[in-house]
Design an enzyme around this catalytic site. Structure first.
Site: not given
Length: 310
Positions: A20, A67, A76, A90, A109, A137, A140, A165, A220
């Site tokens: 972290d 992220g 964006r 990374q 994301n 997804d 779901r 995604h 989530s």
């Protein structure tokens, strides 16, 4: 879930490396203490660190959940520019310090494009070893269909989530089946409201993450963690016979998707390897949806490279 053996099975011991950022070091240490206090028989050690080299040293499995989140007022490109820098760094650490057989799952994301950046800047890691999460997804979609039919979710199989995604993902039910007392039947024979399948169902799956965010004021958590465990478990231990799952993987050109994009396909897994399910019929409606998501991913790729001046 990992420490209990839900991800790798009840007989696989492990050492957890937890990474972290420095401001979270105190909370990270608390997580380590709680893991130790839980006395998990499979857990042979915990390394909690803010040092990326220490975190990446000799790891076999990497789940990248960190992220830079999008916050109010950010464009964006702003989010993309933050994340591509993180994932380039990374990638460099994994390239130098991870185990030769390292397998990577990107959750954070934009997951597909983060995985793409990782793939580009960790060239010694085989591209088939870098994947991103679309299992959430997929899960779901299974849950929505099971609810519609009032059947156990385990009765529904072979849904496909194609693409990114994002809100362009395409949950495809054309090849899905439902287990009944008389055997497996095509889902479309049982869900007779095909208008629902082509409209409300797709939107519900695409927007489910946003709905959770509105309800709990955070993204989530448990369901994403569960999906990550599902993804790794099936990748390493294999998918059940006759069943496929959705994974974001590097396209080889299958189904007309441009090679090199990290795109969600139906895959079957065996002995730590995945392969794209071939030969599925694609109708005109599906073709359009699949291509829309591929175009978005191509745009994201160009945007990411522009942020890195590549």
């Amino acid at each position: 879930m990992i420490a209990r053996g839900i991800m790798l099975g009840p007989d696989q011991p492990m050492i957890l490396h937890l990474l972290d950022i420095e401001p979270a070091s105190s909370s990270l240490e608390a997580v380590k203490m709680e893991l130790q206090d839980s006395a998990f028989p499979l857990l042979k050690g915990v390394i909690a660190t803010t040092n990326v080299v220490e975190a990446c040293k000799d790891v076999n499995i990497v789940i990248m959940i960190g992220g830079f989140p999008r916050i109010a007022g950010m464009e964006r490109k702003d989010v993309m520019s933050k994340n591509v820098v993180i994932y380039k760094a990374q990638a460099s650490a994994l390239e130098r310090y991870a185990s030769d057989d390292c397998k990577v799952l990107v959750v954070a994301n934009p997951a597909n494009t983060n995985a793409l950046i990782l793939k580009e800047f960790a060239p010694s890691i085989p591209e088939e070893n870098i994947t991103c999460l679309t299992r959430l997804d997929h899960n779901r979609a299974l849950a929505q269909l099971a609810d519609k039919l009032s059947v156990p979710v385990s009765s529904v199989k072979n849904v496909i989530v194609w693409g990114n995604h994002s809100s362009t993902q395409y949950p495809d039910t054309n090849h899905a089946t439902v287990s009944t007392k008389t055997g497996d039947r095509p889902l479309k024979e049982l869900v007779t409201d095909h208008n629902w399948l082509k409209n409300e169902f797709i939107v519900e799956v695409q927007q489910r993450g946003a709905a959770v965010l509105r309800a709990r004021k955070q993204s989530s958590a448990f369901s994403a963690a569960g999906a990550a465990c599902d993804h790794i478990r099936d990748w390493f231990l294999g998918t059940p016979k006759g069943t496929w799952v959705s994974m974001g993987v590097c396209s080889d050109g299958s189904y007309g998707i441009p090679p090199g994009l990290v795109y969600s396909f139906p895959v079957i897994c065996e002995k730590g390897s995945w392969k794209i399910v071939q030969g599925l019929s694609i109708d005109e409606f599906s073709r359009e949806k699949m291509d829309d998501s591929a175009r978005e991913l191509a745009e994201e790729k160009d945007l990411a490279y522009s942020c890195l001046n590549v």
